[in-house]
Design a protein around this motif. Structure first.
Motif, PDB file in Angstrom:
ATOM      1  N   MET A 111       0.836  -1.197   0.000  1.00 48.74           N
ATOM      2  CA  MET A 111       0.000   0.000   0.000  1.00 48.74           C
ATOM      3  C   MET A 111       0.874   1.251   0.000  1.00 48.74           C
ATOM      4  O   MET A 111       0.647   2.204  -0.747  1.00 48.74           O
ATOM      5  CB  MET A 111      -0.923  -0.012   1.217  1.00 48.74           C
ATOM      6  N   MET A 114       2.799   1.562  -3.530  1.00 50.79           N
ATOM      7  CA  MET A 114       1.975   1.939  -4.678  1.00 50.79           C
ATOM      8  C   MET A 114       1.345   3.321  -4.497  1.00 50.79           C
ATOM      9  O   MET A 114       1.341   4.142  -5.425  1.00 50.79           O
ATOM     10  CB  MET A 114       0.894   0.888  -4.908  1.00 50.79           C
ATOM     11  N   TYR A 115       0.814   3.579  -3.305  1.00 48.54           N
ATOM     12  CA  TYR A 115       0.102   4.845  -3.090  1.00 48.54           C
ATOM     13  C   TYR A 115       1.052   6.035  -3.145  1.00 48.54           C
ATOM     14  O   TYR A 115       0.811   7.004  -3.871  1.00 48.54           O
ATOM     15  CB  TYR A 115      -0.629   4.800  -1.745  1.00 48.54           C
ATOM     16  N   THR A 116       2.137   5.955  -2.381  1.00 50.03           N
ATOM     17  CA  THR A 116       3.094   7.064  -2.404  1.00 50.03           C
ATOM     18  C   THR A 116       3.886   7.074  -3.704  1.00 50.03           C
ATOM     19  O   THR A 116       4.217   8.142  -4.229  1.00 50.03           O
ATOM     20  CB  THR A 116       4.057   6.990  -1.202  1.00 50.03           C
ATOM     21  N   GLY A 119       1.731   8.560  -6.600  1.00 52.19           N
ATOM     22  CA  GLY A 119       1.519   9.981  -6.358  1.00 52.19           C
ATOM     23  C   GLY A 119       2.756  10.814  -6.616  1.00 52.19           C
ATOM     24  O   GLY A 119       2.710  11.834  -7.315  1.00 52.19           O
ATOM     25  N   GLY A 214      -8.455  12.321  -0.472  1.00 55.69           N
ATOM     26  CA  GLY A 214      -7.116  11.926  -0.042  1.00 55.69           C
ATOM     27  C   GLY A 214      -6.908  12.170   1.440  1.00 55.69           C
ATOM     28  O   GLY A 214      -6.293  11.347   2.138  1.00 55.69           O
ATOM     29  N   ILE A 217      -8.820   9.481   3.304  1.00 55.87           N
ATOM     30  CA  ILE A 217      -8.134   8.182   3.223  1.00 55.87           C
ATOM     31  C   ILE A 217      -7.021   8.111   4.263  1.00 55.87           C
ATOM     32  O   ILE A 217      -6.878   7.122   4.982  1.00 55.87           O
ATOM     33  CB  ILE A 217      -7.557   7.956   1.809  1.00 55.87           C
ATOM     34  N   GLU A 218      -6.242   9.184   4.359  1.00 58.39           N
ATOM     35  CA  GLU A 218      -5.151   9.192   5.325  1.00 58.39           C
ATOM     36  C   GLU A 218      -5.691   9.164   6.757  1.00 58.39           C
ATOM     37  O   GLU A 218      -5.125   8.498   7.636  1.00 58.39           O
ATOM     38  CB  GLU A 218      -4.275  10.424   5.107  1.00 58.39           C
ATOM     39  N   ASP A 245      -0.982  14.026   2.014  1.00 55.85           N
ATOM     40  CA  ASP A 245      -2.085  13.097   1.786  1.00 55.85           C
ATOM     41  C   ASP A 245      -2.990  13.543   0.638  1.00 55.85           C
ATOM     42  O   ASP A 245      -3.316  12.757  -0.262  1.00 55.85           O
ATOM     43  CB  ASP A 245      -2.899  12.888   3.067  1.00 55.85           C
ATOM     44  N   LEU A 248      -1.008  13.586  -2.852  1.00 53.91           N
ATOM     45  CA  LEU A 248      -0.777  12.258  -3.418  1.00 53.91           C
ATOM     46  C   LEU A 248      -2.010  11.761  -4.168  1.00 53.91           C
ATOM     47  O   LEU A 248      -1.897  11.202  -5.267  1.00 53.91           O
ATOM     48  CB  LEU A 248      -0.402  11.270  -2.309  1.00 53.91           C
ATOM     49  N   PHE A 249      -3.175  11.973  -3.588  1.00 53.13           N
ATOM     50  CA  PHE A 249      -4.401  11.494  -4.234  1.00 53.13           C
ATOM     51  C   PHE A 249      -4.733  12.342  -5.460  1.00 53.13           C
ATOM     52  O   PHE A 249      -5.121  11.807  -6.509  1.00 53.13           O
ATOM     53  CB  PHE A 249      -5.572  11.519  -3.246  1.00 53.13           C
ATOM     54  N   SER A 252      -2.445  11.439  -8.255  1.00 52.81           N
ATOM     55  CA  SER A 252      -2.805  10.119  -8.758  1.00 52.81           C
ATOM     56  C   SER A 252      -3.992  10.215  -9.715  1.00 52.81           C
ATOM     57  O   SER A 252      -4.024   9.558 -10.749  1.00 52.81           O
ATOM     58  CB  SER A 252      -3.144   9.175  -7.592  1.00 52.81           C
TER      59      SER A 252
END
Length: 260
Positions: A111, A114-116, A119, A214, A217-218, A245, A248-249, A252
């Motif tokens: 997680m 991929m997420y960071t 982004g 975002g 989510i965080e 946070d 990043l979203f 993305s």
């Protein structure tokens, strides 16, 4: 509040010139931020920052962020998905070798990677291809955050997501979108987009909403791990994952819809 404002000013004075310079300076800075965010995610799960899983995950993270740069230097290697597949297998195998690294830990690692990774990869890509869009995105995020806070504090009555972030309200969310629209339009009057304003407005709304998602989510991740902040590297603001946070979203989303 004074400490929070002072930290924000110092960060902006340091961050903005690096964005403007771009190139390898920005790439090194982004890698530093990304690895720090990954370590914060690992620490929330109880994975040690100085450990083999964190080292392997950090290398995989750098591979994603600098994919384009690696592709230029080693085109055949970058095009072959076996490199990332190697990291997948290696991280999974660590559960056999290391008794304190569980399957749940693997999920948290991926997680974080991929997420960071996606982004921050999009951050570099947006800076290289469309600096104007990157600046607009930052303006949208900051104005949304400020607008949501001010409007929510004065007029907020209906909780937006009480189980995740009790202080956020529907009124604050709408206020953040409106403020983001106003500030972004003022910016675009001075620095026009190549597209008509009527076409850019839906994008502003989308990115404003994305920034708030975002943030939620965080908040959900932190609530799951029972922690207030992801870290304490930024006095008054928490950790790097706390501060990036929304960005990043948003980046993305920009990457997914093909704006860069």
């Amino acid at each position: 509040m004074v400490q929070r404002s002072l930290t924000a000013i110092i960060a902006l004075l340091f961050f903005v010139p690096i964005i403007w310079i771009g190139s390898w300076v920005l790439e090194l800075f982004i890698i530093l931020l990304a690895i720090t965010a990954l370590i914060e995610i690992h620490q929330m799960k109880g994975i040690q920052p100085i450990s083999i899983p964190t080292l392997v995950a950090s290398i995989a993270l750098v591979y994603i962020i600098l994919y384009n740069r690696i592709h230029e230097l080693l085109p055949n290697l970058a095009q072959n998905g076996s490199v990332f597949a190697f990291f997948v297998i290696l991280i999974l195998c660590l559960t056999i070798v290391l008794k304190d690294y569980t399957i749940e830990d693997v999920g948290v690692s991926f997680m974080g990677i991929m997420y960071t990774g996606i982004g921050f990869h999009s951050f570099i890509l947006t800076r290289e291809t469309n600096l104007h869009l990157l600046i607009l995105s930052l303006i949208i995020i900051w104005s949304t955050d400020t607008g949501a806070y001010l409007v929510g504090r004065k007029m907020g009555k209906h909780k937006l997501a009480p189980s995740i972030s009790p202080n956020k309200t529907v009124e604050g969310s709408i206020g953040g979108i409106v403020i983001a629209l106003l500030v972004s339009i003022i910016y675009l009057l001075f620095f026009p987009s190549v597209y008509p304003l009527i076409m850019v407005i839906p994008l502003i709304i989308l990115l404003s909403i994305s920034g708030q998602i975002g943030d939620l989510i965080e908040s959900a991740i932190k609530r799951h791990f029972g922690t207030k902040d992801s870290g304490n590297i930024l006095p008054g603001h928490g950790g790097i994952f706390d501060r990036f946070d929304s960005l990043l979203f948003v980046l993305s989303v920009i990457f997914i819809i093909g704006l860069v």
